[in-house]
Design a protein around this motif. Structure first.
Motif, PDB file in Angstrom:
ATOM      1  N   THR A  76      -1.995 -35.206   2.490  1.00 54.87           N
ATOM      2  CA  THR A  76      -0.956 -35.271   3.518  1.00 54.87           C
ATOM      3  C   THR A  76       0.372 -34.820   2.942  1.00 54.87           C
ATOM      4  OG1 THR A  76      -0.553 -37.589   3.003  1.00 54.87           O
ATOM      5  CG2 THR A  76      -2.070 -37.132   4.815  1.00 54.87           C
ATOM      6  N   PHE A  77       1.192 -34.175   3.792  1.00 58.09           N
ATOM      7  CA  PHE A  77       2.495 -33.678   3.339  1.00 58.09           C
ATOM      8  C   PHE A  77       3.450 -34.822   3.036  1.00 58.09           C
ATOM      9  CE2 PHE A  77       6.820 -32.180   3.886  1.00 58.09           C
ATOM     10  CZ  PHE A  77       6.823 -31.084   3.041  1.00 58.09           C
ATOM     11  N   ALA A  78       3.502 -35.804   3.944  1.00 59.23           N
ATOM     12  CA  ALA A  78       4.432 -36.921   3.778  1.00 59.23           C
ATOM     13  C   ALA A  78       3.712 -38.219   4.103  1.00 59.23           C
ATOM     14  CB  ALA A  78       5.641 -36.749   4.688  1.00 59.23           C
ATOM     15  N   ALA A  79       4.322 -39.317   3.713  1.00 55.96           N
ATOM     16  CA  ALA A  79       3.742 -40.628   3.970  1.00 55.96           C
ATOM     17  C   ALA A  79       3.721 -40.918   5.461  1.00 55.96           C
ATOM     18  CB  ALA A  79       4.551 -41.699   3.246  1.00 55.96           C
ATOM     19  N   PRO A  80       2.703 -41.645   5.913  1.00 56.03           N
ATOM     20  CA  PRO A  80       2.698 -42.065   7.315  1.00 56.03           C
ATOM     21  C   PRO A  80       3.934 -42.915   7.614  1.00 56.03           C
ATOM     22  CG  PRO A  80       0.609 -42.598   6.230  1.00 56.03           C
ATOM     23  CD  PRO A  80       1.547 -42.115   5.170  1.00 56.03           C
ATOM     24  N   ALA A  81       4.303 -42.979   8.872  1.00 54.40           N
ATOM     25  CA  ALA A  81       5.508 -43.716   9.278  1.00 54.40           C
ATOM     26  C   ALA A  81       5.492 -45.157   8.768  1.00 54.40           C
ATOM     27  CB  ALA A  81       5.667 -43.692  10.788  1.00 54.40           C
ATOM     28  N   SER A  82       4.308 -45.765   8.658  1.00 55.54           N
ATOM     29  CA  SER A  82       4.218 -47.147   8.197  1.00 55.54           C
ATOM     30  C   SER A  82       4.677 -47.298   6.748  1.00 55.54           C
ATOM     31  CB  SER A  82       2.791 -47.676   8.337  1.00 55.54           C
ATOM     32  OG  SER A  82       1.910 -46.910   7.525  1.00 55.54           O
ATOM     33  N   GLU A  83       4.597 -46.200   5.960  1.00 64.42           N
ATOM     34  CA  GLU A  83       5.054 -46.242   4.567  1.00 64.42           C
ATOM     35  C   GLU A  83       6.501 -45.792   4.433  1.00 64.42           C
ATOM     36  OE1 GLU A  83       2.819 -44.340   1.446  1.00 64.42           O
ATOM     37  OE2 GLU A  83       1.036 -44.440   2.701  1.00 64.42           O
ATOM     38  N   ALA A  84       7.066 -45.257   5.497  1.00 60.46           N
ATOM     39  CA  ALA A  84       8.406 -44.660   5.410  1.00 60.46           C
ATOM     40  C   ALA A  84       9.426 -45.694   4.987  1.00 60.46           C
ATOM     41  CB  ALA A  84       8.798 -44.041   6.746  1.00 60.46           C
ATOM     42  N   ARG A  85      10.374 -45.255   4.233  1.00 61.96           N
ATOM     43  CA  ARG A  85      11.459 -46.072   3.722  1.00 61.96           C
ATOM     44  C   ARG A  85      12.462 -46.344   4.835  1.00 61.96           C
ATOM     45  NH1 ARG A  85      15.252 -46.332  -0.927  1.00 61.96           N
ATOM     46  NH2 ARG A  85      17.075 -45.979   0.122  1.00 61.96           N
ATOM     47  N   SER A  86      13.108 -47.477   4.756  1.00 59.66           N
ATOM     48  CA  SER A  86      14.151 -47.767   5.733  1.00 59.66           C
ATOM     49  C   SER A  86      15.321 -46.815   5.542  1.00 59.66           C
ATOM     50  CB  SER A  86      14.609 -49.217   5.573  1.00 59.66           C
ATOM     51  OG  SER A  86      15.156 -49.386   4.294  1.00 59.66           O
ATOM     52  N   GLU A  87      16.252 -46.819   6.471  1.00 59.59           N
ATOM     53  CA  GLU A  87      17.418 -45.926   6.415  1.00 59.59           C
ATOM     54  C   GLU A  87      18.130 -46.092   5.088  1.00 59.59           C
ATOM     55  OE1 GLU A  87      19.192 -43.159   8.167  1.00 59.59           O
ATOM     56  OE2 GLU A  87      17.255 -43.648   8.959  1.00 59.59           O
ATOM     57  N   PRO A  88      18.484 -44.972   4.423  1.00 59.41           N
ATOM     58  CA  PRO A  88      19.200 -45.068   3.155  1.00 59.41           C
ATOM     59  C   PRO A  88      20.606 -45.627   3.341  1.00 59.41           C
ATOM     60  CG  PRO A  88      18.829 -42.774   3.785  1.00 59.41           C
ATOM     61  CD  PRO A  88      18.183 -43.634   4.814  1.00 59.41           C
ATOM     62  N   GLN A  89      21.128 -46.193   2.266  1.00 63.36           N
ATOM     63  CA  GLN A  89      22.497 -46.680   2.266  1.00 63.36           C
ATOM     64  C   GLN A  89      23.454 -45.492   2.303  1.00 63.36           C
ATOM     65  OE1 GLN A  89      23.163 -50.055   2.352  1.00 63.36           O
ATOM     66  NE2 GLN A  89      20.955 -50.089   2.675  1.00 63.36           N
TER      67      GLN A  89
ATOM     68  N   GLU B 245      19.141 -41.419  -4.383  1.00 59.49           N
ATOM     69  CA  GLU B 245      18.137 -42.129  -3.599  1.00 59.49           C
ATOM     70  C   GLU B 245      16.865 -42.138  -4.432  1.00 59.49           C
ATOM     71  OE1 GLU B 245      15.407 -41.937   0.402  1.00 59.49           O
ATOM     72  OE2 GLU B 245      17.186 -40.678   0.309  1.00 59.49           O
ATOM     73  N   VAL B 246      16.383 -43.311  -4.712  1.00 52.45           N
ATOM     74  CA  VAL B 246      15.194 -43.479  -5.537  1.00 52.45           C
ATOM     75  C   VAL B 246      13.974 -43.628  -4.629  1.00 52.45           C
ATOM     76  CG1 VAL B 246      14.079 -44.980  -7.244  1.00 52.45           C
ATOM     77  CG2 VAL B 246      16.560 -44.572  -7.354  1.00 52.45           C
ATOM     78  N   GLU B 247      12.921 -42.909  -4.963  1.00 52.22           N
ATOM     79  CA  GLU B 247      11.648 -43.021  -4.246  1.00 52.22           C
ATOM     80  C   GLU B 247      10.544 -43.209  -5.277  1.00 52.22           C
ATOM     81  OE1 GLU B 247      12.803 -40.093  -0.522  1.00 52.22           O
ATOM     82  OE2 GLU B 247      11.113 -39.562  -1.785  1.00 52.22           O
ATOM     83  N   ILE B 248       9.918 -44.376  -5.256  1.00 50.57           N
ATOM     84  CA  ILE B 248       8.856 -44.699  -6.206  1.00 50.57           C
ATOM     85  C   ILE B 248       7.525 -44.724  -5.456  1.00 50.57           C
ATOM     86  CG2 ILE B 248       7.987 -46.421  -7.854  1.00 50.57           C
ATOM     87  CD1 ILE B 248      10.608 -44.984  -8.720  1.00 50.57           C
ATOM     88  N   ASP B 249       6.556 -43.972  -6.004  1.00 48.86           N
ATOM     89  CA  ASP B 249       5.201 -43.909  -5.454  1.00 48.86           C
ATOM     90  C   ASP B 249       5.217 -43.549  -3.963  1.00 48.86           C
ATOM     91  OD1 ASP B 249       2.447 -43.919  -5.649  1.00 48.86           O
ATOM     92  OD2 ASP B 249       2.273 -46.083  -5.322  1.00 48.86           O
ATOM     93  N   LYS B 250       5.960 -42.503  -3.622  1.00 46.63           N
ATOM     94  CA  LYS B 250       6.051 -42.019  -2.244  1.00 46.63           C
ATOM     95  C   LYS B 250       5.306 -40.697  -2.123  1.00 46.63           C
ATOM     96  CE  LYS B 250       8.734 -45.292  -0.811  1.00 46.63           C
ATOM     97  NZ  LYS B 250       8.369 -46.235   0.195  1.00 46.63           N
ATOM     98  N   THR B 251       4.808 -40.408  -0.935  1.00 44.46           N
ATOM     99  CA  THR B 251       4.094 -39.150  -0.690  1.00 44.46           C
ATOM    100  C   THR B 251       5.055 -38.121  -0.119  1.00 44.46           C
ATOM    101  OG1 THR B 251       2.022 -40.313  -0.319  1.00 44.46           O
ATOM    102  CG2 THR B 251       2.175 -38.074   0.542  1.00 44.46           C
ATOM    103  N   CYS B 252       5.065 -36.957  -0.752  1.00 47.10           N
ATOM    104  CA  CYS B 252       5.863 -35.823  -0.298  1.00 47.10           C
ATOM    105  C   CYS B 252       5.241 -34.560  -0.865  1.00 47.10           C
ATOM    106  CB  CYS B 252       7.306 -35.962  -0.777  1.00 47.10           C
ATOM    107  SG  CYS B 252       8.368 -34.607  -0.240  1.00 47.10           S
ATOM    108  N   CYS B 253       5.192 -33.498  -0.055  1.00 43.55           N
ATOM    109  CA  CYS B 253       4.714 -32.199  -0.529  1.00 43.55           C
ATOM    110  C   CYS B 253       3.298 -32.267  -1.080  1.00 43.55           C
ATOM    111  CB  CYS B 253       5.684 -31.607  -1.551  1.00 43.55           C
ATOM    112  SG  CYS B 253       7.352 -31.421  -0.901  1.00 43.55           S
ATOM    113  N   TYR B 254       2.448 -33.009  -0.382  1.00 42.86           N
ATOM    114  CA  TYR B 254       1.037 -33.142  -0.757  1.00 42.86           C
ATOM    115  C   TYR B 254       0.845 -33.775  -2.126  1.00 42.86           C
ATOM    116  CZ  TYR B 254       0.315 -30.241   3.332  1.00 42.86           C
ATOM    117  OH  TYR B 254       0.318 -29.751   4.612  1.00 42.86           O
ATOM    118  N   ALA B 255       1.743 -34.701  -2.492  1.00 43.46           N
ATOM    119  CA  ALA B 255       1.616 -35.393  -3.773  1.00 43.46           C
ATOM    120  C   ALA B 255       2.297 -36.755  -3.718  1.00 43.46           C
ATOM    121  CB  ALA B 255       2.240 -34.560  -4.885  1.00 43.46           C
ATOM    122  N   ARG B 256       1.711 -37.737  -4.415  1.00 39.95           N
ATOM    123  CA  ARG B 256       2.396 -39.005  -4.656  1.00 39.95           C
ATOM    124  C   ARG B 256       3.343 -38.769  -5.823  1.00 39.95           C
ATOM    125  NH1 ARG B 256      -1.601 -41.940  -6.584  1.00 39.95           N
ATOM    126  NH2 ARG B 256      -0.128 -43.310  -7.590  1.00 39.95           N
ATOM    127  N   GLN B 257       4.581 -39.251  -5.679  1.00 37.01           N
ATOM    128  CA  GLN B 257       5.601 -38.939  -6.679  1.00 37.01           C
ATOM    129  C   GLN B 257       6.524 -40.126  -6.924  1.00 37.01           C
ATOM    130  OE1 GLN B 257       7.873 -35.534  -5.357  1.00 37.01           O
ATOM    131  NE2 GLN B 257       6.059 -34.493  -4.594  1.00 37.01           N
TER     132      GLN B 257
END
Length: 150
Positions: free
Chosen positions: A122-135, A86-98
């Motif tokens: 913030t620990f994680a991205a707000p719901a508006s930035e959340a990724r759709s369900e993974p494949q 699962e690829v996550e580009i420029d996502k917020t997690c663990c108080y960091a953009r990664q």
């Protein structure tokens, strides 16, 4: 490059005190319910997640890299080998953009290859930035929450 070990801990204060003494270092980052140590000797990123109800102490494993091309190489390698990712580009997690890629080993251990782009409040991205369900071929997002701990 350094290996990451993310642990669920019952009491963050006690864990920080123990690991500070054990490694002779203070946390690199400290937030509510979260601390990490970025150690050079040994090369280790130790992440502590306060999760007192977790049934397992291991949350996930990872490899912190310092160049985007190393994340891209991991994405390529996992895909070429047919491994789940699962690829996550420029996502917020663990108080960091990664930028990162997740995979899961045959026994269910979650691994991430990641690069920190910037610290956040913030620990994680707000719901508006959340990724759709993974494949189906992808692993879940790996955002460490008690309900998701394997």
């Amino acid at each position: 490059m350094r290996v990451q070990l993310a642990l669920n801990v019952k009491d963050l204060e006690k864990a920080v005190e123990f690991y500070s003494k054990a490694f002779g270092a203070q946390p690199n980052k400290r937030k509510p319910g979260y601390a990490n140590f970025a150690l050079d000797h040994p090369p280790l990123k130790l992440v502590l997640l306060e999760n007192p109800d977790a049934t397992e102490r291991l949350n996930h494993l990872g490899v912190e890299v310092f160049q985007n091309q190393d994340v891209e190489a991991a994405i390529e390698r996992l895909g070429a080998e047919g491994l789940p990712r699962e690829v996550e580009i420029d996502k917020t997690c663990c108080y960091a953009r990664q930028n990162k890629v997740w995979s899961v080993d045959p026994d269910g251990a979650r691994w991430e290859w990641y690069r920190v782009l910037a610290n956040t409040e913030t620990f994680a991205a707000p719901a508006s930035e959340a990724r759709s369900e993974p494949q189906a071929s992808e692993v879940h997002s790996g955002r460490p929450q008690a309900s998701e701990v394997p």
